[in-house]
Design a protein around this motif. Structure first.
Motif, short mmCIF file in Angstrom:
data_model
loop_
_atom_site.label_atom_id
_atom_site.label_comp_id
_atom_site.label_asym_id
_atom_site.label_seq_id
_atom_site.Cartn_x
_atom_site.Cartn_y
_atom_site.Cartn_z
N GLY A 1 0.75 -1.11 0.00
CA GLY A 1 0.04 -0.20 -0.02
C GLY A 1 0.93 1.22 -0.05
O GLY A 1 0.33 2.01 -0.53
N LEU A 2 2.14 1.25 0.41
CA LEU A 2 3.09 2.32 0.42
C LEU A 2 3.84 2.50 -0.61
O LEU A 2 4.63 3.22 -0.93
N GLY A 3 3.46 1.44 -1.91
CA GLY A 3 4.28 1.76 -2.97
C GLY A 3 5.46 0.73 -3.19
O GLY A 3 5.97 0.97 -4.21
N PHE A 4 5.61 -0.22 -2.44
CA PHE A 4 6.76 -0.90 -2.22
C PHE A 4 6.40 -2.41 -3.21
O PHE A 4 5.23 -2.85 -3.09
N GLU A 5 7.33 -2.76 -3.94
CA GLU A 5 7.34 -4.30 -4.45
C GLU A 5 8.20 -4.96 -3.66
O GLU A 5 9.30 -4.54 -3.25
N GLU A 6 7.68 -6.42 -3.55
CA GLU A 6 8.67 -7.29 -2.80
C GLU A 6 9.65 -8.07 -3.73
O GLU A 6 9.45 -8.28 -4.80
N ALA A 7 10.83 -8.06 -3.08
CA ALA A 7 12.02 -9.00 -3.79
C ALA A 7 12.11 -10.09 -3.08
O ALA A 7 11.91 -10.10 -1.77
N ILE A 8 12.78 -11.15 -3.81
CA ILE A 8 13.02 -12.40 -3.11
C ILE A 8 14.47 -12.75 -3.60
O ILE A 8 14.41 -12.99 -4.88
N ASN A 9 15.34 -12.89 -2.75
CA ASN A 9 16.83 -13.34 -3.14
C ASN A 9 17.20 -14.41 -2.44
O ASN A 9 16.58 -15.17 -1.59
N GLN A 10 18.45 -14.90 -2.76
CA GLN A 10 19.10 -16.23 -2.40
C GLN A 10 19.57 -15.94 -1.06
O GLN A 10 19.91 -14.96 -0.38
N THR A 11 19.35 -17.11 -0.14
CA THR A 11 19.83 -16.97 1.16
C THR A 11 21.21 -16.90 1.32
O THR A 11 22.10 -16.43 2.10
N MET A 12 21.96 -17.52 0.26
CA MET A 12 23.39 -17.77 0.03
C MET A 12 23.94 -16.70 -0.53
O MET A 12 23.36 -16.03 -1.69
#
Length: 799
Positions: A505-516
């Motif tokens: 709602g605040l205009g952010f998009e989610e990113a998903i990255n490697q744990t390593m």
């Protein structure tokens, strides 16, 4: 892995059809990926003899034959002309299914009933073309299944074996499963060979210098063999299962591998320097030419089989070309060993070489079967290649392998399976799989686990085996509850989902990255004193060799990718775990990372609005909005005097005297490393700790019924004074009716003394139960002014 239907029947009796076998294997947890019919193998196709043949009354090209199938006479309508009365032919009885899913049934041809079909070689799929019927040898027994006469008919299954079941990587392993399902015993092959008087210890030596990687090494010697082609039965069997025939000795080792799952290796005894086997770690940079003709460089973590001078095999993976069996070999030294699975897996992966041997060793071979497999192979070698076997065996196993013992409670079986399984049925199921009862009582039994079942470690593993043998199809399906029970995990999941919704709602998009991540990326965010990175023992590569200590380097990489593709305005967040090690103890925690760059209003039509860039206060406001929605506070932002790591300027996020994260401006030098042109703002918060402070639910109040009154305050304060200090001073005034406070001007320079700044606030007053008078507002406003002057040592500027 491939197995043969006919070969399986040599090890255990069962009366299932090939199709039924596939179904039973599937229901006991062995996935059948493919079924291939090889040669003539048909149900309801028998040898029949033609007793008479007459012309068809309604068709010139057809004949009406009278045949016998050994049990009865039948009338068959036939179109072939190549037969004569007395010939023996294949007869497909009603119910037979021929290649191409051609089903035989009783039917009429031009008005005459036919009770089956006499077959050609093409119709039986044993020839691509054929004219007329397949005429069988006159000695064929009438009524005999056609499989007995033609031979070669078989069904080959391609099985997908899960990594935890290395015991199934052999025909005897599958036979054990069938034995458990049918109750019929395993038919073990006879192992018979003759030995000469000369002991093997006087002819060869074995020295194991790495017992941790090779707990058992068994060697036998057979001299005077004659290398040559394998007999047809062995060639045919291996080729069915996808193994190329090489020679009689090598083929025996491959046969035993497929039979019992124990990899073997045969050395040319006369090419082993000093007739001595040394099992040792390789030397760094040492090389070996493997039998596939490739030269491979080794490291000191790899295990080799060497002679007195050089490596002759890469242990558990592949033999060396120098000592392999060849046409001139007369003496064979046979290896049967057990190697430490993780080491074989690492070696195979490091050199990029996988073999049938490494596939089994890296999953866990059976240390207890090494000697039997060696004796079985020696017996077959002597049978097929001749030779004299040296007496005895060199076996480095110092003492018998200690077998695991696991107790199984019958009530627990019923509870986990959800079905009543009688204790006797449970015991029979496990006994059928090779487990022995060592003690028992009315409610439980203790079982000894055979060495080939490396996957059985706990009681629940035994219960799973009972369920498989009992029949997974017999366990009823139970509908789950419409409203499942809640847990603390559910509450945390809901909180994290709310965080995602708020940030979206605040205009952010989610990113998903490697744990390593890489050590270089991890170094961008210094760890707390006394903490270190968590390193992987077996990393895929250097760039994925440590667990991330922070989410921010990954988000910076996301910004780089976006900017490089002309997405200049980005607001990203990531929720994930970060890791650190303190005094040897690995710790992980749930973290929230934020990263923004670009225009404040990228879609604005005004040029000035489009040009305005995001700054520290935009991200600080987003953090405040998030925490306010979670009902966490009051929040303080405490400036950091000497920002380190990624930050040029930063502030710590404090709540109630505790610190929960940091918000700041990315250092310009780091921004250039990531090719980021606009200012970058970053924040990272300890999400797990923050969520623990969140107050669930919400409170609501009615809309105000009475008007508000606004007053302004302008004051000159120290340049170091903070907004939080001003708000604290205002809040300290008791019984004030301040509804909201907002900054509307900050100014320094000009007539403002050095080291000072002018700040102006707008205060809104409102009472919930009446309209405030000017006198009331003035009195409260004066009290706040006095409090500010006293607490901040400021000068109130007159309006």
């Amino acid at each position: 892995m491939k197995i043969s239907y006919n070969w399986l029947k040599e090890y255990v009796d069962f009366d299932w059809s090939p199709q039924h076998l596939a179904e039973r294997l599937t229901f006991c947890g062995i996935e059948v990926e493919g079924v291939e019919q090889i040669g003539a193998s048909f149900d309801n196709v028998v040898v029949a003899q033609i007793l008479a043949s007459d012309k068809h009354p309604n068709a010139d090209r057809l004949s009406v034959c009278r045949v016998t199938d050994g049990t009865a006479e039948r009338q068959i309508v036939c179109g072939a002309k190549n037969y004569k009365v007395g010939d023996k032919v294949p007869l497909a009885l009603p119910g037979a299914v021929l290649p191409g899913d051609f089903k035989i049934k009783v039917g009429k041809l031009r008005g005459v009933e036919s009770h089956g079909m006499m077959c050609s070689a093409k119709e039986l799929a044993i020839a691509e073309d054929a004219e007329g019927l397949l005429i069988l040898d006159a000695s064929a027994r009438v009524g005999a299944p056609i499989n007995e006469i033609l031979g070669g008919g078989d069904t080959v299954y391609d099985l997908e074996i899960t990594p935890n079941r290395p015991d199934l990587l052999s025909i005897i392993g599958i036979a054990r499963e069938v034995s458990a399902l049918t109750g019929n015993p395993i038919k073990w092959p006879q192992v018979n060979f003759t030995e000469e008087e000369t002991p093997v210890e006087s002819l060869a030596k074995v020295r194991v210098e790495a017992p941790d990687l090779c707990p058992r090494y068994a060697a036998r010697l057979v001299r005077g063999v004659k290398i040559g082609p394998s007999p047809d039965w062995l060639k045919t069997l291996l080729e069915k299962l996808g193994v190329r025939s090489i020679n009689n000795v090598v083929d025996v080792t491959n046969l035993v591998l497929l039979e019992i799952g124990q990899p073997l290796h045969a050395f040319d005894y006369n090419l082993v320097a000093g007739h001595e086997i040394v099992v040792r770690r390789a030397q760094a940079g040492e090389c070996i030419m493997t039998i596939d003709g490739k030269n491979r460089t080794l490291d000191e973590q790899m295990l080799v089989i060497a002679d007195g001078q050089k490596p002759v095999a890469l242990a558990g993976v592949m033999g060396g070309q120098h000592s392999e069996i060849n046409d001139r070999t007369v003496d064979v030294l046979l290896e049967s060993a057990y190697f430490f699975p993780p080491n074989i897996r690492r070696t195979s992966k490091r050199i990029g070489l996988s073999s049938e041997s490494s596939y089994r060793f890296e999953r866990g071979a059976d240390i207890g079967i090494a000697d039997w497999a060696s004796r079985r192979a020696i017996a077959l070698i002597q049978q097929l290649a001749g030779g004299k076997v040296a007496r005895g065996v060199i076996d480095t196993l110092a003492k018998p392998v200690e077998k695991r013992r696991i107790a199984c409670r019958y009530a627990r079986v019923n509870h986990l399976l959800g079905v009543e399984v009688p204790p006797d049925a449970s015991k029979r199921a496990l006994a059928g799989l090779g487990l022995n009862i060592v003690s028992e009582s009315a409610d439980r039994a203790e079982f000894e686990v055979p060495t080939f079942r490396v996957d059985l470690q706990r009681e629940v593993d035994l219960i799973e085996e009972i369920g498989r043998v009992h029949g997974l199809d017999k366990i009823p399906s139970v509908a789950s509850h419409a409203m499942p029970a809640t847990s603390q995990f559910d509450a945390t999941f809901d909180q994290v989902r709310l965080v995602r919704q708020i940030l979206n709602g605040l205009g952010f998009e989610e990113a998903i990255n490697q744990t390593m991540t890489s050590p270089t990326a991890a170094a961008l965010t210094p760890l707390a004193e006394g903490c270190s990175l968590v390193k992987l023992q077996n990393p895929l590569n250097e760039d994925l060799s440590v667990l991330r200590p922070s989410l921010l380097p990954g988000l910076l990489q996301n910004l780089r990718v976006n900017v490089s593709r002309q997405t200049l305005d980005a607001r990203l967040f990531e929720i994930g775990r970060v890791f650190a090690s303190e005094k040897g103890v690995h710790e992980e925690q749930l973290s929230l990372g934020l990263a923004v760059t670009g225009a404040r209003e990228p879609g604005a039509w005004e040029a000035d609005a489009r040009a305005a860039k995001l700054d520290y206060y935009d991200l600080k406001g987003a953090v405040e909005s998030l925490l306010a929605r979670l009902r966490i506070g009051p929040v303080e932002f405490l400036p950091v005097e000497n920002s380190q790591g990624l930050f040029e300027q930063s502030a710590q996020v404090g709540i109630g005297g505790d610190l929960f994260g940091v918000v700041g401006v990315l250092d310009a030098a780091v921004a250039r490393q990531f090719d980021l042109r606009d200012p970058v703002l970053l924040a990272e918060l300890d999400l797990a700790d923050l969520l623990a402070k969140a107050r669930g639910g919400g409170s609501y109040k009615p809309l105000p019924q009475f008007p508000a009154v606004q007053r302004d305050i302008a004051m000159i304060v120290d340049a170091a004074a903070t907004h939080a200090q001003v708000m604290a001073a205002i809040a300290s005034c008791r019984k004030n009716l301040v509804e909201s406070v907002g900054v509307f001007d900050i100014f320094a320079g000009g007539t403002i003394p050095k080291g000072k700044k002018s700040v102006a606030y707008s205060l809104t007053y409102r009472a919930p139960d009446r309209t405030l008078t000017d006198a009331e507002v003035n009195r409260m406003h004066d009290e706040i002014k006095a409090t500010l002057k006293k607490s901040l040592q400021c000068e109130i500027r007159e309006e």
